[in-house]
Design an enzyme around this catalytic site. Structure first.
Site, PDB file in Angstrom:
ATOM      1  N   VAL A 104      -7.883 -20.724  -2.863  1.00  0.00           N
ATOM      2  CA  VAL A 104      -7.880 -21.395  -1.939  1.00  0.00           C
ATOM      3  C   VAL A 104      -7.902 -23.136  -2.390  1.00  0.00           C
ATOM      4  O   VAL A 104      -7.825 -23.986  -1.582  1.00  0.00           O
ATOM      5  CB  VAL A 104      -9.026 -21.350  -0.837  1.00  0.00           C
ATOM      6  CG1 VAL A 104      -8.804 -19.947  -0.290  1.00  0.00           C
ATOM      7  CG2 VAL A 104     -10.487 -21.500  -1.736  1.00  0.00           C
ATOM      8  N   ASP A 105      -7.752 -23.171  -3.533  1.00  0.00           N
ATOM      9  CA  ASP A 105      -8.106 -24.538  -4.064  1.00  0.00           C
ATOM     10  C   ASP A 105      -6.937 -25.504  -4.125  1.00  0.00           C
ATOM     11  O   ASP A 105      -6.981 -26.637  -4.415  1.00  0.00           O
ATOM     12  CB  ASP A 105      -8.445 -24.420  -5.495  1.00  0.00           C
ATOM     13  CG  ASP A 105      -7.583 -23.717  -6.596  1.00  0.00           C
ATOM     14  OD1 ASP A 105      -6.302 -23.735  -6.225  1.00  0.00           O
ATOM     15  OD2 ASP A 105      -8.346 -23.037  -7.333  1.00  0.00           O
ATOM     16  N   HIS A 120      -5.442 -16.094   1.023  1.00  0.00           N
ATOM     17  CA  HIS A 120      -6.993 -16.307   1.524  1.00  0.00           C
ATOM     18  C   HIS A 120      -7.138 -17.719   1.957  1.00  0.00           C
ATOM     19  O   HIS A 120      -8.506 -18.310   2.297  1.00  0.00           O
ATOM     20  CB  HIS A 120      -7.714 -16.128   0.277  1.00  0.00           C
ATOM     21  CG  HIS A 120      -8.069 -14.612  -0.048  1.00  0.00           C
ATOM     22  ND1 HIS A 120      -8.537 -14.276  -1.163  1.00  0.00           N
ATOM     23  CD2 HIS A 120      -7.273 -13.620   0.237  1.00  0.00           C
ATOM     24  CE1 HIS A 120      -8.406 -12.880  -1.325  1.00  0.00           C
ATOM     25  NE2 HIS A 120      -7.655 -12.552  -0.300  1.00  0.00           N
ATOM     26  N   CYS A 150     -17.115 -28.782  16.655  1.00  0.00           N
ATOM     27  CA  CYS A 150     -15.880 -28.746  16.992  1.00  0.00           C
ATOM     28  C   CYS A 150     -15.683 -29.946  18.264  1.00  0.00           C
ATOM     29  O   CYS A 150     -16.607 -29.657  19.115  1.00  0.00           O
ATOM     30  CB  CYS A 150     -15.141 -27.508  17.666  1.00  0.00           C
ATOM     31  SG  CYS A 150     -13.732 -27.821  18.203  1.00  0.00           S
ATOM     32  N   GLY A 190      -5.781 -13.660 -14.042  1.00  0.00           N
ATOM     33  CA  GLY A 190      -6.898 -14.156 -13.648  1.00  0.00           C
ATOM     34  C   GLY A 190      -7.486 -13.686 -12.337  1.00  0.00           C
ATOM     35  O   GLY A 190      -8.252 -14.634 -11.636  1.00  0.00           O
ATOM     36  N   THR A 191      -7.174 -12.478 -12.192  1.00  0.00           N
ATOM     37  CA  THR A 191      -8.093 -11.877 -11.106  1.00  0.00           C
ATOM     38  C   THR A 191      -8.814 -10.566 -11.342  1.00  0.00           C
ATOM     39  O   THR A 191      -8.246  -9.732 -12.215  1.00  0.00           O
ATOM     40  CB  THR A 191      -6.994 -11.597  -9.697  1.00  0.00           C
ATOM     41  OG1 THR A 191      -7.610 -10.700  -8.607  1.00  0.00           O
ATOM     42  CG2 THR A 191      -5.937 -10.691 -10.085  1.00  0.00           C
TER      43      THR A 191
HETATM   44  N1  APR Z   1      -7.682 -16.965 -17.583  1.00  0.00           N
HETATM   45  C1  APR Z   1      -7.367 -15.822 -17.027  1.00  0.00           C
HETATM   46  N2  APR Z   1      -8.361 -14.924 -16.341  1.00  0.00           N
HETATM   47  C2  APR Z   1      -9.696 -15.692 -16.359  1.00  0.00           C
HETATM   48  C3  APR Z   1     -10.055 -16.781 -17.063  1.00  0.00           C
HETATM   49  C4  APR Z   1      -9.271 -17.236 -17.650  1.00  0.00           C
HETATM   50  N3  APR Z   1      -9.168 -18.632 -18.251  1.00  0.00           N
HETATM   51  N4  APR Z   1     -11.349 -16.848 -17.011  1.00  0.00           N
HETATM   52  C5  APR Z   1     -11.798 -15.838 -16.098  1.00  0.00           C
HETATM   53  N5  APR Z   1     -10.873 -15.110 -16.010  1.00  0.00           N
HETATM   54  C6  APR Z   1     -10.716 -13.815 -15.205  1.00  0.00           C
HETATM   55  C7  APR Z   1     -12.216 -13.055 -15.250  1.00  0.00           C
HETATM   56  O1  APR Z   1     -12.021 -12.211 -16.243  1.00  0.00           O
HETATM   57  C8  APR Z   1     -11.982 -12.365 -13.856  1.00  0.00           C
HETATM   58  O2  APR Z   1     -11.424 -10.998 -14.040  1.00  0.00           O
HETATM   59  O3  APR Z   1     -10.534 -14.171 -13.782  1.00  0.00           O
HETATM   60  C9  APR Z   1     -11.144 -13.112 -12.852  1.00  0.00           C
HETATM   61  C10 APR Z   1     -12.013 -13.685 -11.810  1.00  0.00           C
HETATM   62  O4  APR Z   1     -12.422 -12.879 -10.829  1.00  0.00           O
HETATM   63  P1  APR Z   1     -13.155 -13.232  -9.537  1.00  0.00           P
HETATM   64  O5  APR Z   1     -14.195 -14.171  -9.769  1.00  0.00           O
HETATM   65  O6  APR Z   1     -13.525 -11.832  -8.806  1.00  0.00           O
HETATM   66  O7  APR Z   1     -11.963 -13.896  -8.630  1.00  0.00           O
HETATM   67  P2  APR Z   1     -10.890 -13.345  -7.573  1.00  0.00           P
HETATM   68  O8  APR Z   1     -10.063 -12.051  -8.367  1.00  0.00           O
HETATM   69  O9  APR Z   1      -9.673 -14.402  -7.598  1.00  0.00           O
HETATM   70  O10 APR Z   1     -11.483 -12.736  -6.308  1.00  0.00           O
HETATM   71  C11 APR Z   1     -10.834 -12.536  -5.490  1.00  0.00           C
HETATM   72  O11 APR Z   1     -12.809 -12.482  -3.943  1.00  0.00           O
HETATM   73  O12 APR Z   1     -14.628 -13.627  -3.637  1.00  0.00           O
HETATM   74  C12 APR Z   1     -13.243 -13.398  -3.169  1.00  0.00           C
HETATM   75  O13 APR Z   1     -11.700 -14.586  -1.519  1.00  0.00           O
HETATM   76  C13 APR Z   1     -12.387 -14.511  -2.913  1.00  0.00           C
HETATM   77  O14 APR Z   1     -10.068 -14.840  -3.530  1.00  0.00           O
HETATM   78  C14 APR Z   1     -11.179 -14.476  -4.061  1.00  0.00           C
HETATM   79  C15 APR Z   1     -11.267 -12.880  -4.249  1.00  0.00           C
END
Ligand code: APR
Length: 251
Positions: A104-105, A120, A150, A190-191
């Site tokens: 969302v950034d 999101h 609001c 990165g998820t």
């Molecule tokens: N490069 C790639 N991946 C990375 C890095 C990096 N430099 N640093 C960390 N990660 C990975 C971590 O290993 C982890 O698997 O990014 C992932 C982050 O996971 P989350 O914090 O769970 O984020 P995300 O998957 O985007 O979360 C999904 O959950 O909280 C809700 O709505 C929110 O959009 C978010 C959703």
């Protein structure tokens, strides 16, 4: 050392349609903390599920609002990193490239990516909780103590992001699903692959015949399904992938 097996590199080079799905990890190297890696500072003892639900917000609106004020300050001060920038260039290589993000950034757009599918929502947006309509930041007062209201109906104001227990914007989700279903390669970047429906998109692509590549320094529930796992930070791996695709002979 090569990132991909030769046959995988060939498939990537020949791809007509590519989807990149990003999560908080791609912004980690811009200094924006991820959700599930150890949290720092003020909010270290709270999980995202405790802060990012309509129920949590209604129970403690000022507290949850303040968490987003903190995150908004972080994201607006952050700069896109080499991972975001490499995706801008990768998009130019393939006839079709769809960038789908859970973030969302706004950093993809600030990096120069266009037409980003934001699953999101956006932390830049403020909505009326009751009316679901956007409210400009010039139109409400934040005294730093009480929950902002609001100006039209007096309802609570909230960030324009999708919380747990809420639906994703239907048009964005439909577009992401269509792209995943018809792509040749999906990059999951990165998820943690824990939050659905976004976490289902890579598997949808794979079931439809796409090559599935995961980029993440840690393993996730998706890792065992991936055809290739590029274990490292996105800010390093994506520029390497771009170099590989830009130099015809190397593998
Ligand atoms: N490069 C790639 N991946 C990375 C890095 C990096 N430099 N640093 C960390 N990660 C990975 C971590 O290993 C982890 O698997 O990014 C992932 C982050 O996971 P989350 O914090 O769970 O984020 P995300 O998957 O985007 O979360 C999904 O959950 O909280 C809700 O709505 C929110 O959009 C978010 C959703």
């Amino acid at each position: 050392m090569s990132l991909l097996e030769p046959s995988q590199l060939e498939r990537l080079r020949a791809a007509r349609s590519v989807v990149a799905l990003t999560g908080a990890g791609i912004s980690a190297e811009s200094g924006v903390p991820t959700f599930r890696d150890a949290q720092t500072g003020l909010w270290a003892k709270y999980s995202p599920e405790e802060l990012a639900t309509p129920e949590a917000f209604l129970e403690r609106p000022r507290f949850v609002w303040d968490w987003y004020v903190w995150r908004r300050q972080l994201t607006s001060a952050a700069q896109p990193n080499p991972g975001h920038l490499a995706l801008v260039e990768l998009a130019k290589i393939f006839p079709s490239f769809t960038l789908v993000t859970q973030n969302v950034d706004g950093l993809h757009t600030r990096a120069g990516s266009t037409d980003v599918v934001e699953l999101h929502g956006s932390i830049e947006l403020t909505l009326c909780f009751d009316e679901r309509t956007p409210v400009s930041e010039n139109d409400y007062v934040d005294d730093g103590k009480t929950p902002p209201r609001c100006p039209r109906c007096g309802g609570l104001l909230r960030p324009g992001v999708v919380w747990f227990n809420e639906s994703l914007p239907p048009a964005a989700l439909a577009r992401a699903e269509r792209a995943a279903q018809s792509c040749d390669v999906l990059l999951s970047i990165g998820t943690s692959s824990l939050v659905h429906p976004a976490a289902g998109l890579p598997l949808l692509a794979k079931r439809s015949g796409a090559l599935l590549i995961e980029i993440n320094p840690s393993s996730t529930p998706l890792t065992r399904h991936a055809d290739a796992v590029l274990a490292g930070p996105a800010g390093q791996i994506l520029p390497e992938l771009l170099r590989l695709l830009s130099s015809p002979k190397s593998a």
